[in-house]
Design a protein around this motif. Structure first.
Motif, PDB file in Angstrom:
ATOM      1  N   TYR A   1       0.841  -1.209   0.000  1.00 45.83           N
ATOM      2  CA  TYR A   1       0.000   0.000   0.000  1.00 45.83           C
ATOM      3  C   TYR A   1       0.871   1.252   0.000  1.00 45.83           C
ATOM      4  CZ  TYR A   1      -3.155   3.627   1.723  1.00 45.83           C
ATOM      5  OH  TYR A   1      -3.854   4.786   1.878  1.00 45.83           O
TER       6      TYR A   1
ATOM      7  N   SER B   1       2.229   1.888  -3.372  1.00 47.77           N
ATOM      8  CA  SER B   1       1.244   2.469  -4.295  1.00 47.77           C
ATOM      9  C   SER B   1       1.160   3.986  -4.124  1.00 47.77           C
ATOM     10  CB  SER B   1      -0.133   1.833  -4.067  1.00 47.77           C
ATOM     11  OG  SER B   1      -0.720   2.257  -2.838  1.00 47.77           O
ATOM     12  N   LEU B   2       1.347   4.463  -2.893  1.00 47.26           N
ATOM     13  CA  LEU B   2       1.335   5.906  -2.642  1.00 47.26           C
ATOM     14  C   LEU B   2       2.566   6.573  -3.270  1.00 47.26           C
ATOM     15  CD1 LEU B   2       0.225   5.890   1.117  1.00 47.26           C
ATOM     16  CD2 LEU B   2      -1.214   6.286  -0.902  1.00 47.26           C
TER      17      LEU B   2
ATOM     18  N   ARG C   1       4.309   5.469  -5.838  1.00 48.47           N
ATOM     19  CA  ARG C   1       4.215   5.398  -7.301  1.00 48.47           C
ATOM     20  C   ARG C   1       3.189   6.382  -7.853  1.00 48.47           C
ATOM     21  NH1 ARG C   1       4.910  -1.179  -7.608  1.00 48.47           N
ATOM     22  NH2 ARG C   1       7.163  -1.159  -8.028  1.00 48.47           N
ATOM     23  N   ALA C   2       2.195   6.718  -7.047  1.00 46.79           N
ATOM     24  CA  ALA C   2       1.176   7.666  -7.515  1.00 46.79           C
ATOM     25  C   ALA C   2       1.611   9.121  -7.343  1.00 46.79           C
ATOM     26  CB  ALA C   2      -0.132   7.426  -6.747  1.00 46.79           C
ATOM     27  N   SER C   3       2.728   9.337  -6.674  1.00 47.34           N
ATOM     28  CA  SER C   3       3.197  10.700  -6.404  1.00 47.34           C
ATOM     29  C   SER C   3       4.244  11.116  -7.431  1.00 47.34           C
ATOM     30  CB  SER C   3       3.799  10.761  -4.999  1.00 47.34           C
ATOM     31  OG  SER C   3       4.441  12.006  -4.790  1.00 47.34           O
ATOM     32  N   GLN C   4       4.189  12.378  -7.821  1.00 42.95           N
ATOM     33  CA  GLN C   4       5.205  12.926  -8.728  1.00 42.95           C
ATOM     34  C   GLN C   4       6.433  13.427  -7.967  1.00 42.95           C
ATOM     35  OE1 GLN C   4       3.178  15.964 -11.000  1.00 42.95           O
ATOM     36  NE2 GLN C   4       2.236  14.475 -12.388  1.00 42.95           N
TER      37      GLN C   4
ATOM     38  N   GLU D   1      10.219   8.764  -5.706  1.00 40.46           N
ATOM     39  CA  GLU D   1      10.498   7.614  -6.553  1.00 40.46           C
ATOM     40  C   GLU D   1      11.116   6.504  -5.710  1.00 40.46           C
ATOM     41  OE1 GLU D   1      13.215   8.976  -9.515  1.00 40.46           O
ATOM     42  OE2 GLU D   1      14.877   9.287  -8.106  1.00 40.46           O
TER      43      GLU D   1
ATOM     44  N   TRP E   1       2.408   8.723   5.726  1.00 44.83           N
ATOM     45  CA  TRP E   1       2.463   9.321   4.395  1.00 44.83           C
ATOM     46  C   TRP E   1       2.157  10.820   4.465  1.00 44.83           C
ATOM     47  CZ3 TRP E   1       4.649   9.146   0.040  1.00 44.83           C
ATOM     48  CH2 TRP E   1       4.108   9.690  -1.117  1.00 44.83           C
TER      49      TRP E   1
ATOM     50  N   GLN F   1       4.815  13.618   3.246  1.00 45.50           N
ATOM     51  CA  GLN F   1       4.478  14.624   2.227  1.00 45.50           C
ATOM     52  C   GLN F   1       4.687  16.045   2.748  1.00 45.50           C
ATOM     53  OE1 GLN F   1       0.408  13.134   1.282  1.00 45.50           O
ATOM     54  NE2 GLN F   1       1.102  13.209  -0.841  1.00 45.50           N
TER      55      GLN F   1
END
Length: 498
Positions: free
Chosen positions: A384, A387-388, A390-393, A396, A477, A481
């Motif tokens: 999970y 997935s967070l 990978r979904a963030s710009q 990496e 997360w 962020q």
């Protein structure tokens, strides 16, 4: 303290332990005290007269608990987990109640025989071959304190076997092989034994796992210069990134050098082999086919309180012949008759703790399916988190996720212009050091640790605390962020002003 005083103090202790765990989520993850806090708080000499135990117990609450980093906290994502199950706590309590040094069978038969049993149970749980079982009399298992001590033990055994098979080799020519991603246990073994350690280079293209051709090249080089590698320490689940050495290739190379011992350290990842679907990742078949010894820590991800480092050897005499010291006062008719194991010959010390009891408690209480459920939940939570990422710009992954471990870093914003001659790798490292410094200031809320992979600075996220749930990953997360945005703004401002 008499029995009734102990009963009263024991009830209070259990109540306070329960209160501690009930409030664990509200406590800071990392201790917030400053260096020297306890040195300043406690007297420099022991008391002349006995103190009331109630006062002593209160001082644990007031003075000791504030200085504890809470490894079982659901927001602890640093290093690797350290287990803290109630079953393990009770196992330690009962073991302490029958305190004994456990150095041979006669000193307490139950201690020796229960260790034999739980080591065989654990081997079967993980899928290890029958040659690793105590019950076969071929190899066997023993509980060590840590993977580092287990490594020293097998290095002693490997050195003795190599010397026996190659009697003309000089001690100063022996070499321990590790990789550039092996845990510090390899270097520590070299320091303790006074032997050279050579770290073989691993690269990102191989996900930082050792390949057979690299090992073969090193062997030819060292043998040509008169050196004698005698043990290869392979890894399944490295500390930095969860890397896995290619044990199949390594084993095939070492078939040409039968005097070289292959030890596989899987201190963190090994317990995942309780789940059949992770046995290919854990390299079970090559371990069974090639490994001279194998170790994993149940006190990390395996629900057993520290310490419980499980070590298995393929050929029992290779270990016991290297460590057997039997003065007359330690002789027993049971051992002389070959009827029993004396575990004093399986580790560096003489006396040993009754660790098998807590392992027995945990395995019985959870059962195989409960143990597997715990492992699978940790891996699912890491998936999970991945997935967070990978979904963030803004982030990496640095390497492929490894079971319940991910290694990631902050990306340089597209708006940043690189200066002439500036190394983009160095720039990104600088940004991530700024980010890690900032997120470390929130250690009351989250704990993350950093690492370097071949000079790439990155952040580790390791799931495994028993009480961690999806909401804790979400909280983590959010903190990651927020600190990433603040760190990026600070870093960009510093670049603009410099």
């Amino acid at each position: 303290m008499d029995i009734e005083e102990f009963r009263k103090a024991g009830y209070q202790a259990i109540d306070r332990i329960c209160d501690y765990y009930a409030s664990l989520q509200d406590r800071p993850v990392v201790s917030q005290v400053q260096p020297g806090y306890l040195l300043d708080a406690l007297p420099t000499h022991p008391p002349e007269d006995a103190e009331d135990f109630a006062v002593i117990a209160d001082d644990f609450q007031k003075l000791i608990l504030p200085g504890i980093t809470n490894w079982q906290h659901p927001n602890f994502f640093a290093y690797f987990p350290t287990a803290g199950s109630f079953e393990g706590i009770l196992g330690d309590l009962y073991a302490s109640s029958v305190s004994n040094p456990g150095f041979n069978w006669l000193s307490s038969p139950a201690c020796t025989e229960l260790e034999q049993i739980v080591m065989d149970w654990s081997a079967k749980l993980l899928g290890l071959g029958d040659h690793f079982l105590n019950s076969t009399g071929i190899g066997g298992g023993v509980i060590q304190t840590t993977a580092s001590e287990a490594c020293i033990v097998v290095c002693v055994a490997a050195r003795a076997r190599y010397a026996r098979q190659n009697p003309d080799v000089k001690l100063e020519d022996l070499v321990i092989y590790t990789t550039t991603q092996t845990h510090s246990l390899g270097i520590k073994a070299g320091l303790v034994l006074g032997l050279e350690v050579r770290a073989l280079e691993v690269v990102s293209d191989d996900q930082y796992g050792l390949r057979g051709e690299t090992l073969q090249k090193a062997l030819l080089e060292d043998l040509d210069r008169g050196k004698r590698p005698f043990i290869m320490i392979g890894t399944v689940g490295s500390t930095s990134s969860g890397a896995v050495d290619n044990l199949e290739e390594i084993g095939e190379v070492l078939k040409k050098y039968p005097s070289i011992w292959l030890h596989v350290d899987s201190a963190w990842a090994g317990v995942a082999m309780a789940c059949p679907e992770y046995r290919t990742f854990g390299q079970l078949d090559p371990i069974n086919n090639y490994a001279s010894s194998y170790g994993t820590n149940f006190h990390k991800w395996g629900l057993v309180n520290f310490d419980a480092s499980m070590l298995w050897v393929r050929d029992r005499p290779d270990l016991t012949n290297a460590l057997d010291v039997t003065p007359e006062f330690l002789r027993t008719k049971q051992h002389d008759a070959g009827l029993v194991i004396d575990y004093r010959n399986w580790h560096l010390g003489l006396g040993r703790r009754f660790r098998s009891l807590k392992v027995w408690f945990v395995l019985r209480r959870y059962g195989i399916e409960g143990f597997r459920k715990h492992i699978r939940e940790g891996i699912a939570l890491n998936e999970y988190f991945v997935s967070l990422i990978r979904a963030s710009q803004d982030f990496e992954l640095v390497t492929a996720p490894s079971l319940a471990l991910s290694v990631f870093r902050l990306t340089v914003p597209p708006s940043v212009t690189f200066r002439e001659g500036e190394d983009a790798h160095v720039v990104q490292n600088d940004l991530n050091q700024t980010f890690h410094k900032r997120v470390s200031n929130e250690s009351d809320k989250i704990f993350l640790t950093q690492t370097k992979l071949n000079d790439t600075f990155c952040i580790r996220f390791a799931v495994g605390a028993q009480r961690t749930r999806k909401e804790h990953v979400d909280q983590a997360w959010g903190i990651i962020q927020a600190n990433a945005r603040a760190a990026t703004e600070e870093w960009v401002q510093q670049r603009t002003e410099s």
